[in-house]
Design a protein around this motif. Structure first.
Motif, PDB file in Angstrom:
ATOM      1  N   ARG A   1     -25.219  59.233 -41.354  1.00 31.37           N
ATOM      2  CA  ARG A   1     -26.035  58.383 -42.117  1.00 31.37           C
ATOM      3  C   ARG A   1     -25.222  59.635 -43.422  1.00 31.37           C
ATOM      4  NH1 ARG A   1     -31.842  56.729 -40.877  1.00 31.37           N
ATOM      5  NH2 ARG A   1     -32.290  56.518 -43.194  1.00 31.37           N
ATOM      6  N   SER A   2     -26.267  59.044 -44.330  1.00 32.36           N
ATOM      7  CA  SER A   2     -24.880  60.130 -45.428  1.00 32.36           C
ATOM      8  C   SER A   2     -25.963  61.323 -46.784  1.00 32.36           C
ATOM      9  CB  SER A   2     -24.955  59.151 -46.640  1.00 32.36           C
ATOM     10  OG  SER A   2     -26.530  58.767 -47.578  1.00 32.36           O
ATOM     11  N   THR A   3     -25.474  61.824 -47.244  1.00 33.65           N
ATOM     12  CA  THR A   3     -25.976  62.513 -47.761  1.00 33.65           C
ATOM     13  C   THR A   3     -26.353  62.035 -48.714  1.00 33.65           C
ATOM     14  OG1 THR A   3     -23.779  63.875 -47.731  1.00 33.65           O
ATOM     15  CG2 THR A   3     -24.885  64.934 -48.941  1.00 33.65           C
ATOM     16  N   GLU A   4     -26.735  61.268 -49.560  1.00 33.25           N
ATOM     17  CA  GLU A   4     -27.564  60.331 -50.260  1.00 33.25           C
ATOM     18  C   GLU A   4     -28.679  60.759 -49.379  1.00 33.25           C
ATOM     19  OE1 GLU A   4     -26.845  56.524 -51.169  1.00 33.25           O
ATOM     20  OE2 GLU A   4     -26.226  57.338 -53.809  1.00 33.25           O
ATOM     21  N   ASP A   5     -28.970  60.090 -48.463  1.00 34.96           N
ATOM     22  CA  ASP A   5     -29.571  59.761 -46.997  1.00 34.96           C
ATOM     23  C   ASP A   5     -30.615  61.107 -47.179  1.00 34.96           C
ATOM     24  OD1 ASP A   5     -29.618  57.478 -46.943  1.00 34.96           O
ATOM     25  OD2 ASP A   5     -28.774  57.664 -44.766  1.00 34.96           O
ATOM     26  N   LEU A   6     -30.307  62.365 -47.155  1.00 34.69           N
ATOM     27  CA  LEU A   6     -30.163  63.633 -46.783  1.00 34.69           C
ATOM     28  C   LEU A   6     -31.280  64.210 -48.417  1.00 34.69           C
ATOM     29  CD1 LEU A   6     -30.643  66.385 -45.305  1.00 34.69           C
ATOM     30  CD2 LEU A   6     -28.422  66.893 -46.345  1.00 34.69           C
ATOM     31  N   ASP A   7     -30.635  63.250 -49.644  1.00 37.08           N
ATOM     32  CA  ASP A   7     -30.705  64.310 -50.635  1.00 37.08           C
ATOM     33  C   ASP A   7     -31.930  63.899 -50.998  1.00 37.08           C
ATOM     34  OD1 ASP A   7     -28.424  66.099 -50.881  1.00 37.08           O
ATOM     35  OD2 ASP A   7     -27.973  64.978 -52.298  1.00 37.08           O
ATOM     36  N   THR A   8     -32.016  62.336 -50.565  1.00 38.12           N
ATOM     37  CA  THR A   8     -32.986  61.621 -51.232  1.00 38.12           C
ATOM     38  C   THR A   8     -34.573  62.555 -50.413  1.00 38.12           C
ATOM     39  OG1 THR A   8     -32.426  59.914 -51.393  1.00 38.12           O
ATOM     40  CG2 THR A   8     -34.096  59.124 -50.701  1.00 38.12           C
ATOM     41  N   VAL A   9     -34.356  62.831 -49.141  1.00 37.09           N
ATOM     42  CA  VAL A   9     -35.761  63.650 -48.384  1.00 37.09           C
ATOM     43  C   VAL A   9     -35.714  64.763 -48.911  1.00 37.09           C
ATOM     44  CG1 VAL A   9     -35.703  61.462 -46.723  1.00 37.09           C
ATOM     45  CG2 VAL A   9     -34.352  64.282 -46.702  1.00 37.09           C
TER      46      VAL A   9
ATOM     47  N   LEU B   1     -48.593  64.497 -44.859  1.00 36.13           N
ATOM     48  CA  LEU B   1     -48.833  62.845 -43.978  1.00 36.13           C
ATOM     49  C   LEU B   1     -47.250  63.354 -42.411  1.00 36.13           C
ATOM     50  CD1 LEU B   1     -48.723  60.590 -46.313  1.00 36.13           C
ATOM     51  CD2 LEU B   1     -51.064  60.386 -45.061  1.00 36.13           C
ATOM     52  N   ILE B   2     -46.369  64.375 -42.753  1.00 38.16           N
ATOM     53  CA  ILE B   2     -44.939  64.543 -41.906  1.00 38.16           C
ATOM     54  C   ILE B   2     -45.965  64.915 -40.841  1.00 38.16           C
ATOM     55  CG2 ILE B   2     -42.886  65.894 -41.548  1.00 38.16           C
ATOM     56  CD1 ILE B   2     -43.303  65.933 -44.326  1.00 38.16           C
ATOM     57  N   THR B   3     -45.781  64.469 -39.210  1.00 37.91           N
ATOM     58  CA  THR B   3     -46.389  65.086 -38.465  1.00 37.91           C
ATOM     59  C   THR B   3     -44.966  65.147 -37.671  1.00 37.91           C
ATOM     60  OG1 THR B   3     -46.968  62.773 -37.132  1.00 37.91           O
ATOM     61  CG2 THR B   3     -48.976  64.063 -38.660  1.00 37.91           C
ATOM     62  N   GLY B   4     -45.467  65.468 -36.476  1.00 39.41           N
ATOM     63  CA  GLY B   4     -44.647  66.145 -35.159  1.00 39.41           C
ATOM     64  C   GLY B   4     -43.872  67.258 -34.480  1.00 39.41           C
ATOM     65  N   VAL B   5     -42.580  67.288 -33.469  1.00 38.62           N
ATOM     66  CA  VAL B   5     -43.028  68.572 -33.225  1.00 38.62           C
ATOM     67  C   VAL B   5     -41.475  68.736 -33.572  1.00 38.62           C
ATOM     68  CG1 VAL B   5     -42.719  69.906 -30.992  1.00 38.62           C
ATOM     69  CG2 VAL B   5     -44.380  68.137 -31.005  1.00 38.62           C
ATOM     70  N   ILE B   6     -41.372  70.005 -33.890  1.00 33.11           N
ATOM     71  CA  ILE B   6     -40.106  71.063 -34.495  1.00 33.11           C
ATOM     72  C   ILE B   6     -39.871  72.405 -33.870  1.00 33.11           C
ATOM     73  CG2 ILE B   6     -38.477  72.118 -36.408  1.00 33.11           C
ATOM     74  CD1 ILE B   6     -38.542  69.239 -36.449  1.00 33.11           C
ATOM     75  N   CYS B   7     -38.850  72.811 -32.652  1.00 37.15           N
ATOM     76  CA  CYS B   7     -38.979  73.846 -32.161  1.00 37.15           C
ATOM     77  C   CYS B   7     -40.491  73.641 -31.094  1.00 37.15           C
ATOM     78  CB  CYS B   7     -38.880  74.992 -33.093  1.00 37.15           C
ATOM     79  SG  CYS B   7     -37.410  74.751 -34.151  1.00 37.15           S
TER      80      CYS B   7
ATOM     81  N   LEU C   1     -38.042  65.910 -41.385  1.00 36.62           N
ATOM     82  CA  LEU C   1     -37.398  64.569 -42.339  1.00 36.62           C
ATOM     83  C   LEU C   1     -36.317  64.943 -41.723  1.00 36.62           C
ATOM     84  CD1 LEU C   1     -39.271  64.980 -45.771  1.00 36.62           C
ATOM     85  CD2 LEU C   1     -39.505  63.497 -44.229  1.00 36.62           C
ATOM     86  N   VAL C   2     -35.096  65.844 -42.077  1.00 36.89           N
ATOM     87  CA  VAL C   2     -33.899  65.270 -41.969  1.00 36.89           C
ATOM     88  C   VAL C   2     -33.653  65.140 -40.417  1.00 36.89           C
ATOM     89  CG1 VAL C   2     -31.825  66.846 -41.269  1.00 36.89           C
ATOM     90  CG2 VAL C   2     -32.855  67.954 -43.176  1.00 36.89           C
ATOM     91  N   ASP C   3     -34.356  65.629 -39.409  1.00 36.65           N
ATOM     92  CA  ASP C   3     -34.760  65.281 -37.876  1.00 36.65           C
ATOM     93  C   ASP C   3     -34.318  63.751 -38.263  1.00 36.65           C
ATOM     94  OD1 ASP C   3     -33.983  66.908 -36.083  1.00 36.65           O
ATOM     95  OD2 ASP C   3     -35.344  67.852 -35.876  1.00 36.65           O
ATOM     96  N   GLU C   4     -35.169  62.820 -39.164  1.00 38.84           N
ATOM     97  CA  GLU C   4     -36.005  61.524 -38.767  1.00 38.84           C
ATOM     98  C   GLU C   4     -34.313  61.178 -39.145  1.00 38.84           C
ATOM     99  OE1 GLU C   4     -38.939  61.593 -40.383  1.00 38.84           O
ATOM    100  OE2 GLU C   4     -40.032  61.901 -39.150  1.00 38.84           O
ATOM    101  N   VAL C   5     -34.091  61.047 -40.570  1.00 40.82           N
ATOM    102  CA  VAL C   5     -32.807  60.099 -40.899  1.00 40.82           C
ATOM    103  C   VAL C   5     -31.889  60.606 -40.338  1.00 40.82           C
ATOM    104  CG1 VAL C   5     -31.201  60.994 -42.646  1.00 40.82           C
ATOM    105  CG2 VAL C   5     -33.205  61.672 -43.567  1.00 40.82           C
TER     106      VAL C   5
END
Length: 123
Positions: free
Chosen positions: A27-35, A73-79, A100-104
């Motif tokens: 994925r791109s840095t642009e995708d990261l910056d978008t999120v 609306l962001i759900t899920g497990v981190i750490c 979000l980063v994990d999803e990207v």
């Protein structure tokens, strides 16, 4: 104690790690910056300024122009912790970004990552 250490980490130190993670997965840095801009309301200039100033994560989120109201609306497990169950709003914002980063990096569609909102790239 670990939380305080995380809050004090520089966004400038974390950002390249996010970039490496998403690029490693194609994925791109642009995708990261978008999120990041979707979540925080920063634009490209604001992100660059935060990196240049070396602000810590607590300050980065405290100074965010506009946290997205759909962040809940962001759900899920981190750490090992469900992000929707985190009580400290500062920690929850940091973990929202991690999720979000994990999803990207996981290849999820951008429209899904942005919780159905249209994709607009940071200016």
């Amino acid at each position: 104690m670990a939380q305080e250490r995380l809050f004090g980490m520089s966004f400038a130190r974390i950002y390249p790690l996010y970039v490496a993670k998403v690029e490693r997965k194609g994925r791109s840095t642009e995708d990261l910056d978008t999120v990041i801009t979707w979540l925080t309301g920063y634009d490209r200039a604001g992100l660059d300024a935060a990196i240049e100033r070396g602000v810590d994560l607590q300050t980065f989120f405290a100074e965010a122009p506009r946290m997205n109201p759909d962040a809940s609306l962001i759900t899920g497990v981190i750490c090992g912790v469900r992000v929707e169950d985190i009580e400290d709003p500062r920690m929850q914002r940091i973990r929202y970004l991690d999720k979000l980063v994990d999803e990207v990096a996981g290849g999820k569609k951008m429209s899904s990552i942005l919780r159905g909102q249209p994709v607009s790239r940071p200016a």
